[in-house]
Design a protein around this motif. Structure first.
Motif, mmCIF file in Angstrom:
data_model
loop_
_atom_site.group_PDB
_atom_site.id
_atom_site.type_symbol
_atom_site.label_atom_id
_atom_site.label_comp_id
_atom_site.label_asym_id
_atom_site.label_seq_id
_atom_site.Cartn_x
_atom_site.Cartn_y
_atom_site.Cartn_z
ATOM 1 N N UNK A 89 0.821 -1.201 0.000
ATOM 2 C CA UNK A 89 0.000 0.000 0.000
ATOM 3 C C UNK A 89 0.862 1.260 0.000
ATOM 4 N N UNK A 90 1.953 1.250 0.734
ATOM 5 C CA UNK A 90 2.876 2.389 0.750
ATOM 6 C C UNK A 90 3.468 2.597 -0.641
ATOM 7 N N UNK A 91 3.789 1.503 -1.318
ATOM 8 C CA UNK A 91 4.477 1.548 -2.612
ATOM 9 C C UNK A 91 3.518 1.307 -3.778
ATOM 10 N N UNK A 92 2.289 1.764 -3.639
ATOM 11 C CA UNK A 92 1.272 1.470 -4.646
ATOM 12 C C UNK A 92 1.637 2.023 -6.028
ATOM 13 N N UNK A 93 2.372 3.114 -6.076
ATOM 14 C CA UNK A 93 2.800 3.665 -7.370
ATOM 15 C C UNK A 93 3.643 2.678 -8.157
ATOM 16 N N UNK A 94 4.590 2.037 -7.488
ATOM 17 C CA UNK A 94 5.423 1.041 -8.166
ATOM 18 C C UNK A 94 4.643 -0.227 -8.493
ATOM 19 N N UNK A 95 3.711 -0.590 -7.615
ATOM 20 C CA UNK A 95 2.880 -1.765 -7.884
ATOM 21 C C UNK A 95 2.060 -1.524 -9.152
ATOM 22 N N UNK A 96 1.518 -0.326 -9.283
ATOM 23 C CA UNK A 96 0.746 0.005 -10.490
ATOM 24 C C UNK A 96 1.632 0.050 -11.720
ATOM 25 N N UNK A 97 2.878 0.473 -11.562
ATOM 26 C CA UNK A 97 3.805 0.561 -12.683
ATOM 27 C C UNK A 97 4.122 -0.814 -13.266
ATOM 28 N N UNK A 98 4.201 -1.834 -12.417
ATOM 29 C CA UNK A 98 4.518 -3.172 -12.930
ATOM 30 C C UNK A 98 3.267 -3.995 -13.220
ATOM 31 N N UNK A 99 2.085 -3.449 -12.884
ATOM 32 C CA UNK A 99 0.837 -4.131 -13.229
ATOM 33 C C UNK A 99 0.576 -3.943 -14.717
ATOM 34 N N UNK A 100 -0.027 -4.934 -15.311
ATOM 35 C CA UNK A 100 -0.345 -4.843 -16.735
ATOM 36 C C UNK A 100 -1.674 -4.127 -16.925
ATOM 37 N N UNK A 101 -1.822 -3.465 -18.051
ATOM 38 C CA UNK A 101 -2.946 -2.620 -18.418
ATOM 39 C C UNK A 101 -4.270 -2.860 -17.735
ATOM 40 N N UNK A 102 -4.892 -3.997 -17.988
ATOM 41 C CA UNK A 102 -6.232 -4.225 -17.450
ATOM 42 C C UNK A 102 -6.233 -4.498 -15.954
ATOM 43 N N UNK A 103 -5.075 -4.798 -15.356
ATOM 44 C CA UNK A 103 -5.006 -5.041 -13.914
ATOM 45 C C UNK A 103 -4.914 -3.761 -13.098
ATOM 46 N N UNK A 104 -4.508 -2.656 -13.710
ATOM 47 C CA UNK A 104 -4.287 -1.410 -12.973
ATOM 48 C C UNK A 104 -5.533 -0.956 -12.206
ATOM 49 N N UNK A 105 -6.717 -0.867 -12.852
ATOM 50 C CA UNK A 105 -7.892 -0.445 -12.061
ATOM 51 C C UNK A 105 -8.219 -1.409 -10.921
ATOM 52 N N UNK A 106 -8.022 -2.693 -11.166
ATOM 53 C CA UNK A 106 -8.287 -3.690 -10.124
ATOM 54 C C UNK A 106 -7.341 -3.492 -8.936
ATOM 55 N N UNK A 107 -6.054 -3.311 -9.215
ATOM 56 C CA UNK A 107 -5.067 -3.092 -8.156
ATOM 57 C C UNK A 107 -5.375 -1.808 -7.403
ATOM 58 N N UNK A 108 -5.760 -0.763 -8.137
ATOM 59 C CA UNK A 108 -6.086 0.514 -7.490
ATOM 60 C C UNK A 108 -7.250 0.376 -6.519
ATOM 61 N N UNK A 109 -8.187 -0.511 -6.803
ATOM 62 C CA UNK A 109 -9.326 -0.690 -5.907
ATOM 63 C C UNK A 109 -9.040 -1.711 -4.810
ATOM 64 N N UNK A 110 -8.351 -2.790 -5.155
ATOM 65 C CA UNK A 110 -8.193 -3.910 -4.218
ATOM 66 C C UNK A 110 -7.230 -3.601 -3.075
#
Length: 133
Positions: A89-110
């Motif tokens: 959660x602290x590093x969510x920016x990097x998590x989103x950076x390595x997430x693939x396109x369609x996973x980004x909204x899911x990661x942002x919510x989950x």
């Protein structure tokens, strides 16, 4: 803040006392260095940060066992999961950076929902049923 948990401690105080300060400090320091050094290659910095999160999550039960004798394995593993959720959660920016396109909204919510559920339901339930409260 005293390291031992006492009955009058709030939930946040108890959680801060249980998460190994050594590992959270290492994570935050390394995260700062990775952010400064990644410059033109943010993807590499994101993967390095994710790798550090995994290593420190695996180290959490060991550190708790070494520095805090008498901590049982169920609490060590629970705190490793807590560290993992906290650091992602602290590093969510990097998590989103390595997430693939369609996973980004899911990661942002989950991830934020997972933190809320973990802090609001899982930790108090674990503490109550294991007698750690």
């Amino acid at each position: 803040m005293q390291r031992g948990i006492v009955e009058s401690d709030t939930f946040q105080d108890r959680l801060l006392k249980l998460l190994p300060a050594e590992l959270t400090a290492v994570f935050l320091a390394i995260r700062s260095v990775v952010e400064l050094g990644s410059g033109n290659t943010p993807q590499i910095g994101a993967w390095l940060s994710f790798f550090i999160i995994v290593v420190l999550t695996l180290a959490t039960p060991v550190v708790l066992g070494v520095f805090r004798t008498g901590v049982d394995w169920s609490l060590r593993l629970f705190m490793a999961a807590t560290f993992l959720i906290w650091s992602l959660n602290i590093d969510i920016g990097n998590v989103l950076l390595i997430s693939h396109g369609e996973l980004v909204p899911l990661v942002q919510m989950v991830l934020p929902i997972l933190v809320i559920l973990w802090a609001g339901i899982a930790w108090p339930s674990f503490a109550h049923f294991s007698g750690k409260h």
